[in-house]
Design a protein around this motif. Structure first.
Motif, PDB file in Angstrom:
ATOM      1  N   THR A  52      41.066   9.131  49.343  1.00 55.57           N
ATOM      2  CA  THR A  52      41.622  10.231  50.138  1.00 55.57           C
ATOM      3  C   THR A  52      40.966  10.428  51.493  1.00 55.57           C
ATOM      4  O   THR A  52      41.520  11.114  52.342  1.00 55.57           O
ATOM      5  CB  THR A  52      41.502  11.558  49.366  1.00 55.57           C
ATOM      6  N   SER A  54      38.426  12.224  51.846  1.00 55.83           N
ATOM      7  CA  SER A  54      37.751  13.516  51.723  1.00 55.83           C
ATOM      8  C   SER A  54      36.292  13.301  51.336  1.00 55.83           C
ATOM      9  O   SER A  54      35.920  12.238  50.839  1.00 55.83           O
ATOM     10  CB  SER A  54      38.443  14.364  50.653  1.00 55.83           C
ATOM     11  N   LYS A  56      32.885  13.246  49.226  1.00 56.26           N
ATOM     12  CA  LYS A  56      32.630  12.926  47.821  1.00 56.26           C
ATOM     13  C   LYS A  56      31.118  12.891  47.622  1.00 56.26           C
ATOM     14  O   LYS A  56      30.402  12.259  48.398  1.00 56.26           O
ATOM     15  CB  LYS A  56      33.231  11.568  47.462  1.00 56.26           C
ATOM     16  N   TYR A  69      34.512  15.333  43.619  1.00 58.98           N
ATOM     17  CA  TYR A  69      35.606  15.076  44.544  1.00 58.98           C
ATOM     18  C   TYR A  69      36.069  16.391  45.161  1.00 58.98           C
ATOM     19  O   TYR A  69      36.107  17.419  44.489  1.00 58.98           O
ATOM     20  CB  TYR A  69      36.777  14.424  43.813  1.00 58.98           C
ATOM     21  N   TYR A  71      39.078  18.592  46.989  1.00 61.23           N
ATOM     22  CA  TYR A  71      40.543  18.667  47.001  1.00 61.23           C
ATOM     23  C   TYR A  71      41.021  19.821  47.884  1.00 61.23           C
ATOM     24  O   TYR A  71      40.265  20.760  48.141  1.00 61.23           O
ATOM     25  CB  TYR A  71      41.085  18.870  45.586  1.00 61.23           C
ATOM     26  N   CYS A  73      41.845  19.775  50.995  1.00 67.34           N
ATOM     27  CA  CYS A  73      41.209  19.749  52.309  1.00 67.34           C
ATOM     28  C   CYS A  73      42.269  19.774  53.413  1.00 67.34           C
ATOM     29  O   CYS A  73      43.403  19.350  53.205  1.00 67.34           O
ATOM     30  CB  CYS A  73      40.360  18.487  52.457  1.00 67.34           C
ATOM     31  N   CYS A  80      37.945  22.402  52.299  1.00 71.27           N
ATOM     32  CA  CYS A  80      38.542  22.076  51.008  1.00 71.27           C
ATOM     33  C   CYS A  80      38.528  23.320  50.112  1.00 71.27           C
ATOM     34  O   CYS A  80      37.631  24.153  50.212  1.00 71.27           O
ATOM     35  CB  CYS A  80      37.785  20.932  50.356  1.00 71.27           C
ATOM     36  N   GLN A  84      36.080  18.809  42.063  1.00 75.01           N
ATOM     37  CA  GLN A  84      36.184  18.364  40.678  1.00 75.01           C
ATOM     38  C   GLN A  84      34.989  17.478  40.350  1.00 75.01           C
ATOM     39  O   GLN A  84      34.752  16.473  41.027  1.00 75.01           O
ATOM     40  CB  GLN A  84      37.460  17.575  40.444  1.00 75.01           C
ATOM     41  N   ASP A 124      36.940  21.219  36.876  1.00 76.91           N
ATOM     42  CA  ASP A 124      37.433  21.724  38.157  1.00 76.91           C
ATOM     43  C   ASP A 124      36.757  23.039  38.524  1.00 76.91           C
ATOM     44  O   ASP A 124      36.453  23.853  37.652  1.00 76.91           O
ATOM     45  CB  ASP A 124      38.947  21.941  38.089  1.00 76.91           C
TER      46      ASP A 124
END
Length: 154
Positions: A52, A54, A56, A69, A71, A73, A80, A84, A124
């Motif tokens: 992605t 993004s 990490k 990770y 998400y 974003c 973001c 997760q 999450d």
């Protein structure tokens, strides 16, 4: 004297609790802070997701490698809204019934078997509007406990 005490109480009760204990919040932009918290539980480094682009985080807790990770974003891969935690085990097998029972018994973390037959664990975390630093430390501690629960099961 009574007047100053009354004024002090009015000020104390007139100010919202959130302003009284103003803290900086950890958000999906706080990658440096998140890596710092992760390092309190083992090794950790910041990189980029090849899928992605993004942020990490890759870390280790008790010898187990995991990733965090990012998400939700924005187009600049910042701001973001959630993260997760994720890890997996190759060759560690649980039956579908054992995985289902683990998920039924545990409140945090989601255990599943992927298409390759590998055991996966995910958790999450919503970061929309931010969480306190202490809350995020506690979240990493919770992740550590969830990892340990799975390791005990396998």
């Amino acid at each position: 004297m009574k007047r100053s005490a009354a004024l002090g109480l009015a000020v104390l009760f007139g100010v919202p609790a959130s302003a009284q204990s103003a803290q900086s919040l950890v958000t999906g932009t706080s990658t440096t802070e998140l890596v710092g918290i992760a390092r309190g539980f083992g090794s950790a480094s910041l990189g980029t997701s090849s899928a992605t682009g993004s942020p990490k985080i890759t870390g280790r807790i008790g010898g187990q490698e995991y990733s965090v990770y990012f998400y939700g974003c924005d187009s600049n891969k910042k701001n973001c809204t959630s993260i997760q935690f994720a890890t997996y085990w190759i060759g560690k097998r649980l039956t579908a019934a054992e995985v289902n029972q683990w998920n039924a018994d545990k409140r945090f973390g989601k255990l599943f078997i992927d298409s390759d037959g590998d055991l996966n664990l995910q958790m999450d975390v919503n970061l929309d509007f931010g969480v306190t630093y202490k809350n995020m430390e506690d979240t990493f501690d919770l992740w550590k406990l969830v990892l340990e629960d799975v390791l005990d099961a396998i």
